[in-house]
Design a protein around this motif. Structure first.
Motif, PDB file in Angstrom:
ATOM      1  N   SER A 193       0.826  -1.211   0.000  1.00 38.06           N
ATOM      2  CA  SER A 193       0.000   0.000   0.000  1.00 38.06           C
ATOM      3  C   SER A 193       0.857   1.256   0.000  1.00 38.06           C
ATOM      4  CB  SER A 193      -0.935   0.000   1.221  1.00 38.06           C
ATOM      5  OG  SER A 193      -1.798  -1.117   1.198  1.00 38.06           O
ATOM      6  N   MET A 197       0.868   4.302  -2.659  1.00 37.37           N
ATOM      7  CA  MET A 197       0.688   5.670  -2.194  1.00 37.37           C
ATOM      8  C   MET A 197       1.852   6.551  -2.633  1.00 37.37           C
ATOM      9  SD  MET A 197       0.223   7.001   1.727  1.00 37.37           S
ATOM     10  CE  MET A 197       0.049   8.745   2.101  1.00 37.37           C
ATOM     11  N   ILE A 430      -7.090   5.647  -1.991  1.00 36.98           N
ATOM     12  CA  ILE A 430      -5.915   4.878  -1.575  1.00 36.98           C
ATOM     13  C   ILE A 430      -5.028   5.702  -0.654  1.00 36.98           C
ATOM     14  CG2 ILE A 430      -3.787   3.822  -2.409  1.00 36.98           C
ATOM     15  CD1 ILE A 430      -5.280   2.922  -4.875  1.00 36.98           C
ATOM     16  N   ALA A 431      -4.787   6.960  -1.019  1.00 35.37           N
ATOM     17  CA  ALA A 431      -3.907   7.811  -0.222  1.00 35.37           C
ATOM     18  C   ALA A 431      -4.462   8.000   1.189  1.00 35.37           C
ATOM     19  CB  ALA A 431      -3.716   9.162  -0.905  1.00 35.37           C
ATOM     20  N   VAL A 434      -4.377   4.527   3.196  1.00 38.19           N
ATOM     21  CA  VAL A 434      -3.026   4.142   3.592  1.00 38.19           C
ATOM     22  C   VAL A 434      -2.483   5.095   4.650  1.00 38.19           C
ATOM     23  CG1 VAL A 434      -0.674   3.816   2.763  1.00 38.19           C
ATOM     24  CG2 VAL A 434      -2.593   3.082   1.362  1.00 38.19           C
ATOM     25  N   ALA A 435      -2.798   6.389   4.524  1.00 34.29           N
ATOM     26  CA  ALA A 435      -2.325   7.357   5.515  1.00 34.29           C
ATOM     27  C   ALA A 435      -2.879   7.045   6.900  1.00 34.29           C
ATOM     28  CB  ALA A 435      -2.722   8.772   5.087  1.00 34.29           C
TER      29      ALA A 435
END
Length: 466
Positions: A193, A197, A430-431, A434-435
């Motif tokens: 991931s 990212m 996704i960003a 994952v963050a």
């Protein structure tokens, strides 16, 4: 914030994990800029507008830029594809379903099978990628290839170099897979991931530069294709609003109250505590958008390729070209209707695969827990399934809105798609996901040492209740 960062780097174990993760991500970015030796040009530019758009969209969730034929040209997408295939097979193929229940040994065996399938997919995709690049060149069909690597008749790339290109791109993806596993084991966060990212965030400087270069320091009345002061303010507000919505729905949960049964040991009564069962609103995550966008991109490119095989102006050419333009025009109503319909379909499809209400009901019963007002067994299963169907409607509607926001920005304001893509869709989801996963894993290390988390609310695990 600076104080919290100081605390992170003051803890030796956490500092080592963070620095190792940053170093491995730097290795990924270095390899991202190493081209194949036989490539002479930028593939996306020479392939034409439709192919360039196709590569730009696919690269969002491939952890690479497919317009650049580099050693990491395929990115991590083959591994993701292999993982998805085994996850789907695990719900319908009995031996794999039994293997998933064997614990750590079964998980290692599945990972081994996933690696084998990844190599097979890499070989196929790299060969097709190379052939498509060869056909996308100049008038002779080989404009992307360095003339020094053509065969003696200059009729194509020498076969030995084709094998080298396929092996290099396959090894590049396998190396990225290994990097992700090293981050999982010795770094912090989910390695695969984080690679995706990093690929998404690496496109931000280019998009910001393009936005600033085309910006005018005057009022343009929100004219399409012109970025003025009011357009920039609108883009900033829209970005904040979309990110807020994505964060809210990503963390959103439907908490079902549960109660454990009471039991007596000696003179003491145990159990009877009230808890809750959290069900995520966006249970399917980003997978429906990936499936829907992939399914819509491929027919448009295929029809465009087939149209080129027929004489221009003919009946077959007109039909093929119409289908290609319709399925490639993101501002058309037909495209967006199909996009939303596919997102809803894949939301329910993926949720049905990953969420098993009967298994959850059996686990509650075996642990002596029940949902007040519903008998353990079939009634609990039916209730969980009904709740999940309702909240999946909300999650699918949210994903549909996020997916078409870039299309609205691109179509109404005329902003380049490289900029509009950051206002929704796969990349933003996704960003954000994952963050938050990274923040929560860092927080777990800080909490063990009696420190507060990076984000006392969201990062500490407090989620909005729906």
């Amino acid at each position: 914030m600076f104080e919290k960062l100081r605390i992170i780097f003051s803890i030796p174990e956490l500092r080592k994990k963070v620095l190792l993760t940053i170093g491995l991500l730097a290795v990924y970015r270095i390899g991202f800029h190493i081209p194949l030796p036989m490539i002479a040009t930028n593939m996306g530019d020479a392939a034409g507008g439709a192919a360039s758009d196709f590569f730009e969209k696919v690269s969002v969730f491939a952890a690479s830029d497919l317009r650049q034929a580099t050693i990491f040209g395929l990115g991590i997408m083959p591994y993701i594809s292999a993982s998805i295939i085994f996850q789907l097979l695990g719900s319908v193929y009995k031996p794999l379903e039994e293997l998933k229940k064997e614990g750590e040994a079964g998980r290692k065996k599945l990972n081994e099978y996933t690696r084998y399938l990844t190599v097979f997919i890499c070989v196929i995709q790299s060969y097709m990628y190379l052939k498509f690049m060869l056909m996308a060149g100049g008038s002779t069909g080989y404009g992307n290839i360095n003339p020094n690597f053509l065969n003696a008749d200059a009729t194509g790339l020498y076969f030995g170099w084709q094998v080298v290109a396929v092996l290099v791109m396959t090894c590049g993806t396998v190396f990225l897979m290994w990097l992700g596993e090293q981050i999982d084991e010795y770094g912090i966060g989910n390695g695969i991931s984080l690679l995706i990212m990093a690929g998404i965030l690496a496109q931000m400087p280019k998009a910001l530069y393009e936005l600033i270069r085309n910006m005018k320091t005057e009022l343009t009345g929100l004219s399409r294709g012109q970025v003025g002061i009011e357009t920039l303010i609108l883009l900033v507000l829209l970005f904040v609003g979309v990110v807020f919505g994505v964060v809210f729905i990503t963390l959103g949960q439907r908490k079902i109250p549960t109660q454990s049964a009471k039991f007596t040991r000696g003179r003491r009564v145990y159990g009877g505590t009230r808890q809750h069962l959290p069900l995520r609103i966006n249970q399917a995550g980003v997978m429906p958008i990936i499936f829907a966008s992939s399914l819509l991109m491929i027919p448009g490119v295929m029809f465009g390729f087939l149209a080129g095989r027929f004489e221009s102006g003919g009946g077959v050419f007109n039909v093929m070209n119409l289908f290609s333009l319709t399925l490639s025009d993101q501002t058309s109503y037909i495209f967006n209707l199909l996009y939303v319909a596919l997102i809803f379909f894949f939301c329910f499809f993926w949720t049905a695969i990953t969420f098993n209400p009967k298994e959850m009901s059996d686990n509650l019963r075996d642990s002596g827990t029940f949902i007040p007002g519903y008998r353990p067994g079939k009634r609990t299963t039916d209730y969980l399934e009904k709740v999940m169907v309702r909240i999946t409607y909300v999650g699918a509607a949210f994903l549909s809105i996020v997916a078409i926001v870039p299309t609205i920005v691109y179509g109404s304001l005329g902003v380049p798609y490289s900029i509009a893509g950051f206002y929704g869709g796969t990349g933003l989801l996704i960003a954000v996901s994952v963050a938050f996963d990274l923040v929560q894993k860092i927080d777990s290390h800080l909490v063990m040492r009696n420190y507060r988390g990076l984000l006392e609310g969201a990062g500490g695990g407090v989620s909005p209740v729906v």
